[in-house]
Design a protein around this motif. Structure first.
Motif, PDB file in Angstrom:
ATOM      1  N   ALA A   1      13.022  -7.181  -7.961  1.00 46.34           N
ATOM      2  CA  ALA A   1      11.995  -6.825  -6.984  1.00 46.34           C
ATOM      3  C   ALA A   1      10.733  -7.656  -7.164  1.00 46.34           C
ATOM      4  O   ALA A   1       9.862  -7.662  -6.300  1.00 46.34           O
ATOM      5  N   VAL A   2      10.626  -8.324  -8.307  1.00 49.86           N
ATOM      6  CA  VAL A   2       9.448  -9.160  -8.560  1.00 49.86           C
ATOM      7  C   VAL A   2       9.801 -10.596  -8.174  1.00 49.86           C
ATOM      8  O   VAL A   2      10.527 -11.278  -8.880  1.00 49.86           O
ATOM      9  N   TRP A   3       9.301 -10.998  -7.029  1.00 48.97           N
ATOM     10  CA  TRP A   3       9.667 -12.298  -6.482  1.00 48.97           C
ATOM     11  C   TRP A   3       8.760 -13.400  -6.998  1.00 48.97           C
ATOM     12  O   TRP A   3       7.552 -13.204  -7.121  1.00 48.97           O
TER      13      TRP A   3
ATOM     14  N   GLU B   1      -5.885  -9.187 -11.234  1.00 45.37           N
ATOM     15  CA  GLU B   1      -6.667  -8.860 -10.049  1.00 45.37           C
ATOM     16  C   GLU B   1      -5.923  -7.873  -9.159  1.00 45.37           C
ATOM     17  O   GLU B   1      -4.711  -7.700  -9.293  1.00 45.37           O
ATOM     18  N   SER B   2      -6.658  -7.311  -8.241  1.00 50.20           N
ATOM     19  CA  SER B   2      -6.060  -6.383  -7.297  1.00 50.20           C
ATOM     20  C   SER B   2      -5.006  -7.103  -6.444  1.00 50.20           C
ATOM     21  O   SER B   2      -5.226  -8.214  -5.991  1.00 50.20           O
ATOM     22  N   GLY B   3      -3.857  -6.458  -6.296  1.00 49.20           N
ATOM     23  CA  GLY B   3      -2.819  -7.004  -5.413  1.00 49.20           C
ATOM     24  C   GLY B   3      -1.888  -8.011  -6.044  1.00 49.20           C
ATOM     25  O   GLY B   3      -1.039  -8.588  -5.353  1.00 49.20           O
ATOM     26  N   VAL B   4      -1.987  -8.228  -7.371  1.00 53.55           N
ATOM     27  CA  VAL B   4      -1.109  -9.224  -8.006  1.00 53.55           C
ATOM     28  C   VAL B   4       0.281  -8.667  -8.316  1.00 53.55           C
ATOM     29  O   VAL B   4       1.195  -9.431  -8.624  1.00 53.55           O
ATOM     30  N   GLY B   5       0.409  -7.336  -8.258  1.00 51.73           N
ATOM     31  CA  GLY B   5       1.717  -6.757  -8.542  1.00 51.73           C
ATOM     32  C   GLY B   5       1.763  -5.947  -9.828  1.00 51.73           C
ATOM     33  O   GLY B   5       2.830  -5.777 -10.405  1.00 51.73           O
ATOM     34  N   LYS B   6       0.624  -5.412 -10.253  1.00 49.40           N
ATOM     35  CA  LYS B   6       0.594  -4.661 -11.522  1.00 49.40           C
ATOM     36  C   LYS B   6       1.480  -3.420 -11.443  1.00 49.40           C
ATOM     37  O   LYS B   6       2.232  -3.117 -12.361  1.00 49.40           O
ATOM     38  N   GLU B   7       1.376  -2.716 -10.324  1.00 50.54           N
ATOM     39  CA  GLU B   7       2.183  -1.498 -10.193  1.00 50.54           C
ATOM     40  C   GLU B   7       3.669  -1.845 -10.097  1.00 50.54           C
ATOM     41  O   GLU B   7       4.527  -1.134 -10.636  1.00 50.54           O
ATOM     42  N   LEU B   8       3.956  -2.939  -9.429  1.00 54.84           N
ATOM     43  CA  LEU B   8       5.338  -3.408  -9.330  1.00 54.84           C
ATOM     44  C   LEU B   8       5.905  -3.689 -10.725  1.00 54.84           C
ATOM     45  O   LEU B   8       7.035  -3.316 -11.043  1.00 54.84           O
TER      46      LEU B   8
ATOM     47  N   LEU C   1       7.673 -15.922  -1.283  1.00 58.23           N
ATOM     48  CA  LEU C   1       7.107 -14.642  -0.847  1.00 58.23           C
ATOM     49  C   LEU C   1       7.003 -14.609   0.676  1.00 58.23           C
ATOM     50  O   LEU C   1       7.336 -13.615   1.313  1.00 58.23           O
TER      51      LEU C   1
ATOM     52  N   TYR D   1       8.864 -11.961   3.112  1.00 60.89           N
ATOM     53  CA  TYR D   1       8.098 -11.064   3.977  1.00 60.89           C
ATOM     54  C   TYR D   1       8.391 -11.339   5.457  1.00 60.89           C
ATOM     55  O   TYR D   1       8.395 -10.421   6.271  1.00 60.89           O
TER      56      TYR D   1
ATOM     57  N   VAL E   1      -1.026 -10.990  -3.616  1.00 58.21           N
ATOM     58  CA  VAL E   1       0.231 -10.789  -2.880  1.00 58.21           C
ATOM     59  C   VAL E   1       0.070  -9.742  -1.773  1.00 58.21           C
ATOM     60  O   VAL E   1       0.638  -9.865  -0.694  1.00 58.21           O
ATOM     61  N   ARG E   2      -0.741  -8.733  -2.044  1.00 59.30           N
ATOM     62  CA  ARG E   2      -0.955  -7.718  -1.015  1.00 59.30           C
ATOM     63  C   ARG E   2      -1.519  -8.351   0.253  1.00 59.30           C
ATOM     64  O   ARG E   2      -1.086  -8.037   1.364  1.00 59.30           O
TER      65      ARG E   2
ATOM     66  N   ARG F   1       1.134 -10.433   1.986  1.00 57.54           N
ATOM     67  CA  ARG F   1       2.094  -9.554   2.665  1.00 57.54           C
ATOM     68  C   ARG F   1       1.522  -9.088   4.010  1.00 57.54           C
ATOM     69  O   ARG F   1       2.192  -9.163   5.042  1.00 57.54           O
TER      70      ARG F   1
HETATM   71  N1  LIG Z   1       5.930 -10.786  -7.284  1.00 55.93           N
HETATM   72  C1  LIG Z   1       6.029  -9.945  -6.244  1.00 55.93           C
HETATM   73  N2  LIG Z   1       7.165  -9.866  -5.535  1.00 55.93           N
HETATM   74  C2  LIG Z   1       7.271  -9.023  -4.488  1.00 55.93           C
HETATM   75  N3  LIG Z   1       6.294  -8.234  -4.060  1.00 55.93           N
HETATM   76  C3  LIG Z   1       5.130  -8.253  -4.734  1.00 55.93           C
HETATM   77  C4  LIG Z   1       4.939  -9.110  -5.855  1.00 55.93           C
HETATM   78  N4  LIG Z   1       3.699  -8.911  -6.333  1.00 55.93           N
HETATM   79  C5  LIG Z   1       3.131  -7.990  -5.546  1.00 55.93           C
HETATM   80  N5  LIG Z   1       3.974  -7.580  -4.576  1.00 55.93           N
HETATM   81  C6  LIG Z   1       3.689  -6.617  -3.503  1.00 55.93           C
HETATM   82  O1  LIG Z   1       2.298  -6.708  -3.240  1.00 55.93           O
HETATM   83  C7  LIG Z   1       1.742  -5.424  -3.018  1.00 55.93           C
HETATM   84  C8  LIG Z   1       0.686  -5.141  -4.064  1.00 55.93           C
HETATM   85  O2  LIG Z   1       1.321  -4.994  -5.339  1.00 55.93           O
HETATM   86  P1  LIG Z   1       0.787  -3.928  -6.408  1.00 55.93           P
HETATM   87  O3  LIG Z   1       1.805  -3.832  -7.481  1.00 55.93           O
HETATM   88  O4  LIG Z   1       0.384  -2.666  -5.732  1.00 55.93           O
HETATM   89  O5  LIG Z   1      -0.505  -4.719  -6.918  1.00 55.93           O
HETATM   90  P2  LIG Z   1      -1.660  -4.201  -7.888  1.00 55.93           P
HETATM   91  O6  LIG Z   1      -1.179  -2.923  -8.517  1.00 55.93           O
HETATM   92  O7  LIG Z   1      -1.829  -5.304  -8.881  1.00 55.93           O
HETATM   93  O8  LIG Z   1      -2.868  -4.028  -7.029  1.00 55.93           O
HETATM   94  C9  LIG Z   1       2.920  -4.457  -3.033  1.00 55.93           C
HETATM   95  O9  LIG Z   1       3.381  -4.318  -1.714  1.00 55.93           O
HETATM   96  C10 LIG Z   1       3.937  -5.184  -3.888  1.00 55.93           C
HETATM   97  O10 LIG Z   1       5.239  -4.787  -3.558  1.00 55.93           O
END
Ligand SMILES: Nc1ncnc2c1ncn2[C@@H]1O[C@H](COP(=O)(O)OP(=O)(O)O)[C@@H](O)[C@H]1O
Ligand SMILES: [Mg+2]
Length: 485
Positions: A147-149, A177-184, A330, A334, A366-367, A370
């Motif tokens: 899921a991490v692209w 930073e915000s939107g980099v995919g930390k939660e992912l 990405l 998307y 990435v957010r 997207r």
């Molecule tokens: N490497 C990745 N591959 C696919 N989707 C990603 C990637 N990094 C971020 N995203 C997408 O970008 C959005 C923000 O990711 P998120 O994990 O919420 O970021 P953060 O927690 O750092 O703010 C989500 O929709 C997530 O699925």
């Protein structure tokens, strides 16, 4: 014979062959006076074959220079495909002496490698890869990292560290930073851990009012406080029992709760609000922050002891602008995702759009990408996306401001000059405008390989990326014995 060097004589040839851009200088009749090394490369025409001849005889070139000679007005940042498969950004200025246009200088930047990325992306699109819902379905996919692209070395490095940590029960601090995919990342770590069958419970520490935080985290027993639910309520620690608790924006956690959280982590027990019976905590804690916790510690806003306790393993997820080579993939994914969702054909991106996406610095990471692609799919017309479909901030913040197009009649010279962003300056402010920061350290073989990888082997682009001259790059290639295929 004068001993004073004729600067113009000496300077011009050196200057012409030191710059990365293809430079063409013509006189008022369109006769080519100078044609530098980069122009030879870009057009595949040796200087001997063109200097002294009229550029107007070369159909691919005539219009732009002709217009400048005619109007005496500069053209800035025009996108131009001088011949099939070659993409350039062009700046052309008239040479004016006493109000007379006596010639023109044309400076062209090869952005073919960037466009090629976009086109490869399109070809892959036409193969119609499997939609995300099927390919990355967490339940069916044994590899949570699918899921991490992205294939950039910096991202893969973070994935590598994260997957090593995933198998343990160690606390992990995910920064970026915000939107980099930390939660992912957090989710993937959970899915790869022995707790994968348990729940993944996320708390956004910045979003919960301070006075509710304790009951949110620890829960409360019946009648614990006025207004509390009579039946009591399970806290997130309880909900995450046997699973993972993800504390997002941990830097926002109020100080008194930091103490309580530290106690949970150290002792493995906690007290629900209004209870004096300790409850055993059975969670693995992952935390994320987009703030520099060190700064918060210095300001006494974050506890040092908690920081050390959380920071057993730290994973830094790099911002998108430091891994621009992930953008095509990405974008492709998307485009597929949203085309499927909105039941539209996968649109084709105009080369200018691809270039803009690659040159933007993506503060929302990435957010933001997207959301941008979602917008492009919605706005696309007859399967095409043009530069005017891009959101305002992308057009404004890139070099496209004041864009003059090949057939545009607009007088771009009257618009404010756009900040000229050379191809290599994939604007990384931290790196002084360079993609790589080579200042103060030796260039390694790995730097060179990475730059060549990122630019798909285009040496001119790789040199720009590194902020060195082409000649220097060739020296390194020889010194490190790098073979080009
Ligand atoms: N490497 C990745 N591959 C696919 N989707 C990603 C990637 N990094 C971020 N995203 C997408 O970008 C959005 C923000 O990711 P998120 O994990 O919420 O970021 P953060 O927690 O750092 O703010 C989500 O929709 C997530 O699925
Ligand atoms: Mg987040």
């Amino acid at each position: 014979m004068s001993q004073t060097p004729d600067w113009n004589q000496i300077l011009l040839p050196v200057l012409l062959n030191t710059v990365y851009e293809a430079v063409t200088i013509v006189d008022s009749d369109g006769i080519v006076r100078h044609w530098n090394d980069a122009a030879e490369q870009l057009y595949g025409i040796p200087a001997d074959d063109i200097v002294g001849k009229s550029i107007l005889d070369f159909s691919w070139k005539s219009l732009m220079v002709e217009r400048v000679l005619q109007d005496g007005v500069a053209i800035e940042h025009a996108y131009h495909e001088p011949r099939p498969g070659v993409h350039v950004l062009i700046n052309t200025s008239p040479l004016v002496v006493s109000g007379q246009t006596v010639g023109a200088v044309s400076v062209e930047q090869d952005v073919t490698s960037i466009v090629r990325l976009g086109q490869e992306l399109m070809q892959t699109n036409s193969l119609r890869a499997i939609p995300r819902s099927e390919s990355d379905n967490q339940q069916n996919n044994p590899n949570p990292w699918a899921a991490v692209w992205g294939h950039s070395p910096v991202l893969r490095e973070a994935v590598h560290t994260a997957s090593r940590a995933a198998g343990t029960d160690a606390t992990v601090l995910i920064t970026g930073e915000s939107g980099v995919g930390k939660e992912l990342f957090a989710h993937a770590i959970h899915k790869m851990s022995s707790r994968a069958d348990g729940r993944f419970i996320a708390i956004n520490c910045g979003a919960i009012p301070k006075h509710l935080f304790e009951s949110e985290l620890f829960g409360y027993n019946p009648g614990a406080f006025t207004g509390a639910d009579r039946k009591g309520r399970q806290g997130k620690l309880e909900l995450a029992r046997g699973g993972t608790l993800f504390l997002d924006e941990i830097g926002e956690l109020p100080l008194d709760l930091q103490v309580k959280l530290l106690r949970v982590l150290e002792e493995g027990t906690y007290y629900p609000v209004g209870s004096d019976t300790p409850v055993e905590a059975n969670v693995r804690v992952l935390a994320a922050t987009n703030q520099e916790l060190q700064h918060l510690i210095e300001k006494n806003e974050f506890r040092r002891d908690l920081f050390y306790r959380l920071n057993v393993v730290q994973i830094g997820v790099p911002p998108l602008r430091e891994r621009l080579e992930d953008i095509p993939l990405l974008t492709q994914r998307y485009l597929q995702e949203f085309s499927l969702k909105f039941n539209r054909p996968i649109p084709e991106l105009n080369p200018e759009v691809t270039i803009t996406l690659m040159r933007y610095d993506w503060p929302g990471n990435v957010r933001q990408l997207r959301n941008t692609i979602q917008r492009l799919v919605i706005l696309s017309e007859e399967g095409h996306v043009h530069v005017h479909h891009l959101p305002h901030e992308l057009r404004q913040d890139s070099a496209w401001q004041g864009l003059g197009t090949w057939d545009s009649q607009s007088n771009t010279a009257e618009q404010p000059a756009a900040t000229d962003v050379p191809l290599g300056a994939f604007r990384n402010p931290a790196a002084g405008g360079q993609f790589f920061s080579l200042q103060g350290r030796h260039v390694t073989r790995e730097d060179i390989l990475q730059a060549l990888h990122r630019t798909y082997g285009n040496k001119t682009a790789a040199a720009k990326l590194l902020g060195i001259s082409r000649g220097t790059l060739y020296n390194y290639i020889q010194r490190f014995q790098i073979r080009s295929e």
